[in-house]
Scaffold this motif. Sequence first.
Motif, PDB file in Angstrom:
ATOM      1  N   ASP A  36      -7.448 -71.501  25.565  1.00  0.00           N
ATOM      2  CA  ASP A  36      -7.733 -71.238  26.981  1.00  0.00           C
ATOM      3  C   ASP A  36      -7.808 -69.744  27.278  1.00  0.00           C
ATOM      4  O   ASP A  36      -8.689 -69.283  28.023  1.00  0.00           O
ATOM      5  N   MET A  76     -11.387 -69.449  28.851  1.00  0.00           N
ATOM      6  CA  MET A  76     -11.380 -70.005  30.202  1.00  0.00           C
ATOM      7  C   MET A  76     -12.138 -69.130  31.199  1.00  0.00           C
ATOM      8  O   MET A  76     -12.937 -69.613  32.001  1.00  0.00           O
ATOM      9  N   GLN A 127     -16.128 -69.996  33.483  1.00  0.00           N
ATOM     10  CA  GLN A 127     -16.130 -70.276  34.915  1.00  0.00           C
ATOM     11  C   GLN A 127     -17.533 -70.234  35.525  1.00  0.00           C
ATOM     12  O   GLN A 127     -18.383 -69.448  35.122  1.00  0.00           O
ATOM     13  N   ASN A 163      -9.339 -74.820  35.770  1.00  0.00           N
ATOM     14  CA  ASN A 163      -9.322 -75.641  34.556  1.00  0.00           C
ATOM     15  C   ASN A 163      -9.885 -77.032  34.829  1.00  0.00           C
ATOM     16  O   ASN A 163      -9.480 -78.024  34.225  1.00  0.00           O
ATOM     17  N   LYS A 219      -9.503 -82.208  34.517  1.00  0.00           N
ATOM     18  CA  LYS A 219      -8.877 -80.997  33.980  1.00  0.00           C
ATOM     19  C   LYS A 219      -9.034 -80.948  32.461  1.00  0.00           C
ATOM     20  O   LYS A 219      -9.087 -81.979  31.798  1.00  0.00           O
ATOM     21  N   HIS A 265      -8.656 -78.474  28.517  1.00  0.00           N
ATOM     22  CA  HIS A 265      -8.262 -77.346  27.670  1.00  0.00           C
ATOM     23  C   HIS A 265      -9.455 -76.989  26.790  1.00  0.00           C
ATOM     24  O   HIS A 265     -10.320 -77.822  26.509  1.00  0.00           O
ATOM     25  N   GLU A 273      -7.317 -82.492  29.518  1.00  0.00           N
ATOM     26  CA  GLU A 273      -6.027 -81.821  29.491  1.00  0.00           C
ATOM     27  C   GLU A 273      -4.985 -82.564  28.668  1.00  0.00           C
ATOM     28  O   GLU A 273      -4.111 -81.962  28.047  1.00  0.00           O
TER      29      GLU A 273
END
Length: 248
Positions: free
Chosen positions: A116, A120, A124, A145, A155, A157, A173
């Motif tokens: 992440d 991450m 976006q 997330n 959500k 990862h 997730e």
Amino acid sequence: MKYSDKLNGYWEEGYHYYLEFRNEKLTVRGYNRAVSLKTKVSYDADKLEAGERTVIKLKDNVLSRTYDGKMMTEIKELAYENGELKMLYYYTIMGETLYTLKKQDGGPFRHIIIRDDEFMEKLQGIWEEWTLDDRKGNPLIIKGNNVSWMRGGGKFHVVSYTYNKKEVYIVPESLTESNFNAFTSIQVLPDMLTTRMMVCDMSMPLTVFARKDMLDKIDIPAGAMEKPRNTMICEDIPAIDFKKEFLK
């Protein structure tokens, strides 16, 4: 009933299956760490402790079923032999495969590398769908997330796996599933995201997403040009012309 600590613990095939024995309980997980089977077991603990080949009896041996409840994959035999587990796996389409599992310290999630912090921020925003013709695609949106596409998402990862650290995926997730909505995988590549979809038992071409200013610059993977293909079960589904049927 007597149980053996030689059997209790985690067993790993390396990619496809992860088994956990806790006395009479067996949990089988697939490659995506989702539970495929929970069942009770019985075996001759004295024979196993003595190092002899020991067949482990399963109360339930079915790993997966078709949409109408028929067996699709199962464990035909599970046996302890020379400090290893031998699992005879049966798939209705491919037949039998013999897997060898070795005992491991740590659970089935130890091969997952969460990335992440690396990915991450750069993930976006809005990713536009590339299409074969001039139709407008459905954007994939990442906010925080959360990933969303059409009406699905959740959500996530960003992960890699120790057996292939170079490949990067977006996964739910919980780490125990591989799909969002109809996607069976979302892979992170330079300048694009590529996804696979399943519709019933049809394997669809890659879906490709890129930033809006990169849609006409990226090198589109050959997988995005494929036609859908029937993978196994729904024999009544004919071959489909993707452009004709799905891009109306």
